[in-house]
Enzyme design. Structure first.
Site, PDB file in Angstrom:
ATOM      1  N   PRO A 162       0.826  -1.213   0.000  1.00  0.00           N
ATOM      2  CA  PRO A 162       0.000   0.000   0.000  1.00  0.00           C
ATOM      3  C   PRO A 162       0.853   1.254   0.000  1.00  0.00           C
ATOM      4  CG  PRO A 162       0.045  -0.997   2.191  1.00  0.00           C
ATOM      5  CD  PRO A 162       0.730  -1.955   1.265  1.00  0.00           C
ATOM      6  N   GLN A 164      -5.678  -1.756   2.486  1.00  0.00           N
ATOM      7  CA  GLN A 164      -4.909  -1.383   3.680  1.00  0.00           C
ATOM      8  C   GLN A 164      -5.713  -0.401   4.528  1.00  0.00           C
ATOM      9  OE1 GLN A 164      -3.394   2.012   3.833  1.00  0.00           O
ATOM     10  NE2 GLN A 164      -2.814   1.658   5.960  1.00  0.00           N
ATOM     11  N   ARG A 196       9.402  13.639   9.622  1.00  0.00           N
ATOM     12  CA  ARG A 196      10.097  13.729   8.337  1.00  0.00           C
ATOM     13  C   ARG A 196      10.486  15.188   8.096  1.00  0.00           C
ATOM     14  NH1 ARG A 196       5.498   9.893   5.572  1.00  0.00           N
ATOM     15  NH2 ARG A 196       5.957   8.053   6.856  1.00  0.00           N
ATOM     16  N   HIS A 206       7.840  -0.145   7.820  1.00  0.00           N
ATOM     17  CA  HIS A 206       7.255   0.929   7.018  1.00  0.00           C
ATOM     18  C   HIS A 206       8.296   1.519   6.058  1.00  0.00           C
ATOM     19  CE1 HIS A 206       3.192   2.814   7.415  1.00  0.00           C
ATOM     20  NE2 HIS A 206       3.703   3.661   6.536  1.00  0.00           N
ATOM     21  N   ARG A 252      10.294   4.605   7.161  1.00  0.00           N
ATOM     22  CA  ARG A 252       9.655   5.917   7.093  1.00  0.00           C
ATOM     23  C   ARG A 252       9.043   6.372   8.419  1.00  0.00           C
ATOM     24  NH1 ARG A 252       8.146   8.103   2.370  1.00  0.00           N
ATOM     25  NH2 ARG A 252       6.035   8.660   3.059  1.00  0.00           N
ATOM     26  N   SER A 298       9.758  -3.790   2.969  1.00  0.00           N
ATOM     27  CA  SER A 298      10.708  -2.728   3.325  1.00  0.00           C
ATOM     28  C   SER A 298      12.061  -2.911   2.644  1.00  0.00           C
ATOM     29  CB  SER A 298      10.912  -2.597   4.840  1.00  0.00           C
ATOM     30  OG  SER A 298       9.677  -2.282   5.493  1.00  0.00           O
ATOM     31  N   PHE A 351      13.142  -3.875  -0.383  1.00  0.00           N
ATOM     32  CA  PHE A 351      13.494  -4.940  -1.327  1.00  0.00           C
ATOM     33  C   PHE A 351      13.699  -4.309  -2.702  1.00  0.00           C
ATOM     34  CE2 PHE A 351      11.752  -7.253   2.127  1.00  0.00           C
ATOM     35  CZ  PHE A 351      12.292  -8.534   2.076  1.00  0.00           C
ATOM     36  N   GLY A 404       7.066  -1.483  -2.423  1.00  0.00           N
ATOM     37  CA  GLY A 404       6.346  -0.226  -2.482  1.00  0.00           C
ATOM     38  C   GLY A 404       7.009   0.830  -3.329  1.00  0.00           C
ATOM     39  N   ARG A 405       8.146   1.350  -2.876  1.00  0.00           N
ATOM     40  CA  ARG A 405       8.797   2.442  -3.614  1.00  0.00           C
ATOM     41  C   ARG A 405       9.121   2.083  -5.065  1.00  0.00           C
ATOM     42  NH1 ARG A 405      11.477   2.965   1.465  1.00  0.00           N
ATOM     43  NH2 ARG A 405      11.190   4.990   2.510  1.00  0.00           N
TER      44      ARG A 405
END
Length: 396
Positions: free
Chosen positions: A83, A133, A170, A284, A287, A316, A318, A338-339
């Site tokens: 997500p 999610q 952040r 996460h 993050r 996370s 990968f 994700g990213r």
């Protein structure tokens, strides 16, 4: 070097560079970076470097397969899309582009609570294996409405994120002039003007059609535009949740229930005791909490504790198919990314996300060939070798 065509990218790092060139700095860094000193972000990657794989030679791997079965469904590889709430800002209707890529790759796609496309539209327009999610908001009743919507839309699994009781720190967002609600200022306007392609193909296109994006899964009275003062953001964190809240979700949700954000065997045991069909070992993506351990480091004891009683998934940082194989050899059944798929979406919509997923498929296939394996089921800890790396102090 490539000029921007996603077909010229050779790995997810190339897609990242494309995304960086296309997006305003504040938006790219919102997706790309971690929190505080970014220790967790760096350690996530360093931890993979401490895990090596042992090869086997003269094994016939000509008919190898990357297919796996998860929750009764077969997928073409042990990778799904995690997500991520920013896809719709990276590319016009980016969630739909990403969902199409996942469906074409025959892997699960997880719609985020903060998505700019409603969970119903993703199911109606694209379909495929869909997970939803869920964040548990301060007014839990609002979250329960989302559960009902996901059930009515036919989602296969509910992924409850539990590792964000408070807001993150952040600091780069502040330095870049980025906030929610989005307010125009010198720093972020400069970033937008430096990326006219993104401005015209994403923002202008929204303005000409639906208006500025909204978080379409939020309740009707909280669906503010990104430029509006947000009442919703004050309600999206809940530091009073307990395992009893998971019990209530288990009662409400008839499908698979997955708990995301587990890093200890103790919490994994509790998740199983409270009805989880699966857990996602996750920090996460580095993050949230900067002192968290890397999920790949946390994975082995969690698999030992609950791997026979629930489905252990991990995410996370990968970045390669070999990273995925390492997690599977430890005992995970599946990996979420994700990213990298966001980078692909930013670089080229569905084509870019498809390219990212293809990298994982091909790299997993190549890695298991080097290990002498014909299937994912053959992976185990005998293929692993842990190598310590020298400590290198962080620089400020």
């Amino acid at each position: 070097m490539f000029k921007g065509n996603v077909e010229e990218a050779l790995n997810v790092h190339d897609l990242r560079r494309m995304a960086k060139r296309r997006l305003p700095k504040w938006l790219f860094e919102f997706v790309d970076r971690g929190t505080e000193d970014e220790l967790a972000l760096r350690n996530n990657r360093a931890a993979f470097e401490r895990v090596k794989l042992k090869t086997q030679v003269l094994m016939d791997v000509s008919k190898r397969s990357t297919a796996v079965t998860l929750f009764g469904k077969q997928h073409d590889m042990p990778v799904g899309v995690a997500p991520t709430g920013a896809a719709g800002m990276l590319y016009y209707k980016g969630e739909l582009e990403l969902a199409r890529a996942a469906k074409a790759a025959n892997v699960p796609f997880t719609v985020a609570t903060a998505s700019q496309t409603s969970l119903e539209d993703v199911a109606r327009i694209v379909g495929g294996t869909l997970w939803f999610q869920l964040y548990m908001w301060s007014d839990i009743r609002m979250s329960h409405v989302l559960v009902e919507r996901a059930r009515n839309a036919g989602y296969d699994a509910l992924v409850v994120t539990v590792d964000g009781p408070v807001n993150t720190n952040r600091e780069y967002n502040i330095r870049n002039g980025f906030s929610i609600p989005f307010r125009y200022n010198r720093r972020n306007i400069a970033g937008v003007l430096a990326r006219p392609g993104w401005l015209t193909s994403v923002i202008f296109r929204y303005l000409l059609t639906t208006g500025m994006p909204r978080r379409e899964n939020y309740p009707s009275d909280l669906k503010e535009r990104f430029t509006q003062v947000s009442a919703a953001e004050r309600k999206t964190k809940n530091d009073a949740l307990t395992w009893a809240d998971l019990d209530r979700l288990r009662e409400m949700w008839p499908g698979k229930l997955i708990v995301k954000g587990i890093l200890t065997p103790h919490d994994a045991e509790l998740a199983v005791a409270h009805g989880a069909d699966g857990i996602i070992v996750s920090n996460h993506g580095g993050r949230n909490f900067d002192s968290s351990m890397a999920p790949i480091e946390a994975l082995s004891p969690i698999v030992d504790a609950v791997g026979e009683r629930t489905t252990v998934i991990v995410d996370s940082s990968f970045r390669r198919g070999s990273d995925v194989v390492k997690a599977l050899a430890i005992g995970a059944k599946f990996v979420m990314v994700g990213r990298p798929t966001l980078w692909g979406t930013a670089a080229g919509g569905c084509a870019g996300a498809t390219r990212a997923l293809k990298f994982y498929h091909d790299e997993i296939s190549r890695t298991i060939a080097y290990l002498g394996c014909r299937s994912i089921e053959e992976l185990n800890r005998d293929f692993l070798q842990y190598v310590p790396t020298p400590h290198s102090p962080s620089t400020m």
